[in-house]
Design an enzyme around this catalytic site. Sequence first.
Site, PDB file in Angstrom:
ATOM      1  N   LYS A 215       0.830  -1.214   0.000  1.00 36.85           N
ATOM      2  CA  LYS A 215       0.000   0.000   0.000  1.00 36.85           C
ATOM      3  C   LYS A 215       0.865   1.264   0.000  1.00 36.85           C
ATOM      4  CE  LYS A 215      -2.828   3.222   0.819  1.00 36.85           C
ATOM      5  NZ  LYS A 215      -4.056   3.631   0.200  1.00 36.85           N
ATOM      6  N   CYS A 269      -2.928  11.069   1.762  1.00 39.04           N
ATOM      7  CA  CYS A 269      -2.370   9.759   1.416  1.00 39.04           C
ATOM      8  C   CYS A 269      -1.016   9.908   0.743  1.00 39.04           C
ATOM      9  CB  CYS A 269      -3.337   9.034   0.485  1.00 39.04           C
ATOM     10  SG  CYS A 269      -5.013   9.034   1.140  1.00 39.04           S
TER      11      CYS A 269
HETATM   12  N1  SAJ Z   1      -1.566  15.178  -8.473  1.00 39.77           N
HETATM   13  C1  SAJ Z   1      -0.720  15.880  -9.320  1.00 39.77           C
HETATM   14  N2  SAJ Z   1      -0.448  15.344 -10.549  1.00 39.77           N
HETATM   15  C2  SAJ Z   1      -0.998  14.170 -10.966  1.00 39.77           C
HETATM   16  C3  SAJ Z   1      -1.840  13.462 -10.098  1.00 39.77           C
HETATM   17  C4  SAJ Z   1      -2.115  14.001  -8.847  1.00 39.77           C
HETATM   18  O1  SAJ Z   1      -0.216  16.957  -8.980  1.00 39.77           O
HETATM   19  O2  SAJ Z   1      -0.717  13.771 -12.099  1.00 39.77           O
HETATM   20  C5  SAJ Z   1      -1.862  15.717  -7.124  1.00 39.77           C
HETATM   21  C6  SAJ Z   1      -3.337  15.982  -6.895  1.00 39.77           C
HETATM   22  O3  SAJ Z   1      -3.715  17.241  -7.398  1.00 39.77           O
HETATM   23  C7  SAJ Z   1      -3.420  15.897  -5.386  1.00 39.77           C
HETATM   24  C8  SAJ Z   1      -2.394  14.807  -5.058  1.00 39.77           C
HETATM   25  O4  SAJ Z   1      -1.532  14.722  -6.178  1.00 39.77           O
HETATM   26  O5  SAJ Z   1      -3.018  17.111  -4.783  1.00 39.77           O
HETATM   27  C9  SAJ Z   1      -2.985  13.446  -4.764  1.00 39.77           C
HETATM   28  O6  SAJ Z   1      -4.053  13.174  -5.649  1.00 39.77           O
HETATM   29  P1  SAJ Z   1      -4.280  11.741  -6.329  1.00 39.77           P
HETATM   30  O7  SAJ Z   1      -5.498  11.823  -7.160  1.00 39.77           O
HETATM   31  O8  SAJ Z   1      -3.047  11.298  -6.999  1.00 39.77           O
HETATM   32  O9  SAJ Z   1      -4.437  10.738  -5.112  1.00 39.77           O
HETATM   33  P2  SAJ Z   1      -5.356  10.669  -3.791  1.00 39.77           P
HETATM   34  O10 SAJ Z   1      -4.523  11.152  -2.647  1.00 39.77           O
HETATM   35  O11 SAJ Z   1      -6.672  11.291  -3.980  1.00 39.77           O
HETATM   36  O12 SAJ Z   1      -5.567   9.077  -3.707  1.00 39.77           O
HETATM   37  C10 SAJ Z   1      -4.446   8.227  -3.675  1.00 39.77           C
HETATM   38  C11 SAJ Z   1      -4.659   7.062  -4.650  1.00 39.77           C
HETATM   39  N3  SAJ Z   1      -3.437   6.302  -4.794  1.00 39.77           N
HETATM   40  C12 SAJ Z   1      -2.951   5.945  -6.003  1.00 39.77           C
HETATM   41  O13 SAJ Z   1      -3.476   6.270  -7.046  1.00 39.77           O
HETATM   42  C13 SAJ Z   1      -1.706   5.122  -6.018  1.00 39.77           C
HETATM   43  C14 SAJ Z   1      -5.799   6.169  -4.150  1.00 39.77           C
HETATM   44  O14 SAJ Z   1      -5.955   5.025  -4.984  1.00 39.77           O
HETATM   45  C15 SAJ Z   1      -5.514   5.725  -2.708  1.00 39.77           C
HETATM   46  O15 SAJ Z   1      -6.570   4.913  -2.190  1.00 39.77           O
HETATM   47  C16 SAJ Z   1      -5.404   6.986  -1.858  1.00 39.77           C
HETATM   48  O16 SAJ Z   1      -4.285   7.747  -2.340  1.00 39.77           O
HETATM   49  C17 SAJ Z   1      -5.194   6.571  -0.422  1.00 39.77           C
HETATM   50  O17 SAJ Z   1      -6.166   6.685   0.361  1.00 39.77           O
HETATM   51  O18 SAJ Z   1      -4.113   6.086  -0.093  1.00 39.77           O
END
Ligand code: SAJ
Length: 418
Positions: A215, A269
Site C-alpha cells: 500500500k 495519502c
Molecule cells: N496530483 C498531481 N499530478 C498528478 C496526479 C495528482 O499533482 O498527475 C496531485 C493531486 O492534485 C493531489 C495529489 O496529487 O493534490 C494526490 O491526488 P491523487 O489523485 O493522486 O491521489 P489521492 O490522494 O486522492 O488518492 C491516492 C490514490 N493512490 C494511487 O493512485 C496510487 C488512491 O488510490 C488511494 O486509495 C489513496 O491515495 C489513499 O487513500 O491512499
Amino acid sequence: MDEVFNGSVTVVGLGYIGLPTAAALAIRGIDVTGVDVNPATVKAINDGRVPFVEPDLAAAVSGAVAMGRLIATDQMTPTDAYIIAVPTPFLDDKSPDLSYIRSAVESIAPMLAGGEVIVLESTSPPGTTRRVSEWLADLRPDLRMPHAADGPADVFIAHCPERVLPGRVMIEIVTNARVIGGVTRQCAQRAASIYRVFSQGELLLSDAASAEMAKLVENAYRDVNIAFANELSLISDELKLDVWEVIRLANHHPRVNILTPGPGVGGHCIAVDPWFIVSAAPSASRLIRTAREVNDGKPAHVAGQVVAKAARFVSPTIACLGLAFKANIDDLRESPAVEVVRSIAMALPDVTILAAEPYASDLPISLADLPNVRFARAEDALDEADIVALLVDHDQFRSLNRSLLNGKVVYDTRGIWR
Ligand code: SAJ
C-alpha cells in the site's frame, strides 16, 4: 467454494474510507454498526446523510440506514467482525502516529468473545498489524492471538489496505483488486470472506507486512512520478520551455507515462504515506524522500512566481482559482492550493487576493485570519483580477468563458487553459 461472510460487522471510523465500506456491506444485507467519536458524523449518518461530498455515497448511506442495516454510534458494540478505518497521520518528525489505531484496538478488546475477524484498513507502516495482534494479546490474555507460525487462534487479524480514489470511491470500492495480508493464512482467508460481500476485484492473499508495504509503495510510486513531473516543470521554467508540451510529446513514447505537474501534492495519502517508508528505512529510501521534498517545495515555488508577476503592477488584485487538494472534490485539508494562497497573501500584505472555490461557501479556517484574502465567485474574481492563478483543475474552471481571461496575466499551474 470461497466463503462469503454473513455475520455482523463494526466499522471503526466513519470517514472517507470507513463510511463507504460500511455502506457497501450494509446495502448487501450485512448488519453494520459504524462507530465514530464525532457526534455530528454519527447524527448525520443516522439521519441518512453524508458529512462530506463523494459521488453516489449519499444514496448508499441513506438506503442502508432506511433498510435498518446501518446504524452509527459512538459506542463500541460486540459483532462478528471489526474493520478499523481510522486515520494514521504523521508526527512532527514524520514518523507515523498509531495512536488512533491503538485506541480502536483498546475499545475492541473488551468486546471479543472468540471467533472474531479484525481487519486493519488504515494505511500502516510495516509491522503494525503484528503490533495490533500483540496489543490484543496484552489486553486479552485469555484469548489466543494469531502468530506467523500458523497455530490455533481465537481471533483472526489481517490488513486490507484501502486503495480507492476520492471522487471515485463507490466505483473503485467494488472494482479494485484488494490486497489482504493475514497474520496467518487463515486470518487472510477469514478477512477475504468479508470483502467477497461487495468486491468484484481480485482478492490477493498475502502476509500482513507485505500488504502494509504494498500500500505504501503504491502511493510512493505515484508521488515519485508526480515529483518527476514537478521537477520537469521547474526545469522548464528555467529553460523557458512549456512543460505541458514537453510531457505531451514524451508521453507518446510507448513506455513513457509521466504524470501531471501542479502546485504540489495534497491530500492525506500521497503526501503522507511515503514518509512511513522513509521512517522505516531512512538511509535506503533516498529517492522516495527526495520526491517528497520536491513535491512539498512546489507550493512555495508557485507562490514565488505569482509574487514575481505582481511586481509588475502598482496595486494588483490577484485571483486564485481553486482551494481543494485536487479536482472536483470539496476536501480543502492538506491542500497545496491553500498553501499557495497563504504564502502569496503573507508575501504581499497590501495586495487583495480573491480566492474562488466552487465546492466551498467560505474561506477555510487556515486562510480566514488573513485580512487581504477574500472569498469570491470565480467569475467575480476574474472580473476584478489583474493576475489569475489557476490552482485546481475543477471542471467548472475548464469550462469558464476564456474571454474572461483577456488582458490578464494568467498563471495556469494545471495546464488546463493551454
Ligand atoms: N496530483 C498531481 N499530478 C498528478 C496526479 C495528482 O499533482 O498527475 C496531485 C493531486 O492534485 C493531489 C495529489 O496529487 O493534490 C494526490 O491526488 P491523487 O489523485 O493522486 O491521489 P489521492 O490522494 O486522492 O488518492 C491516492 C490514490 N493512490 C494511487 O493512485 C496510487 C488512491 O488510490 C488511494 O486509495 C489513496 O491515495 C489513499 O487513500 O491512499
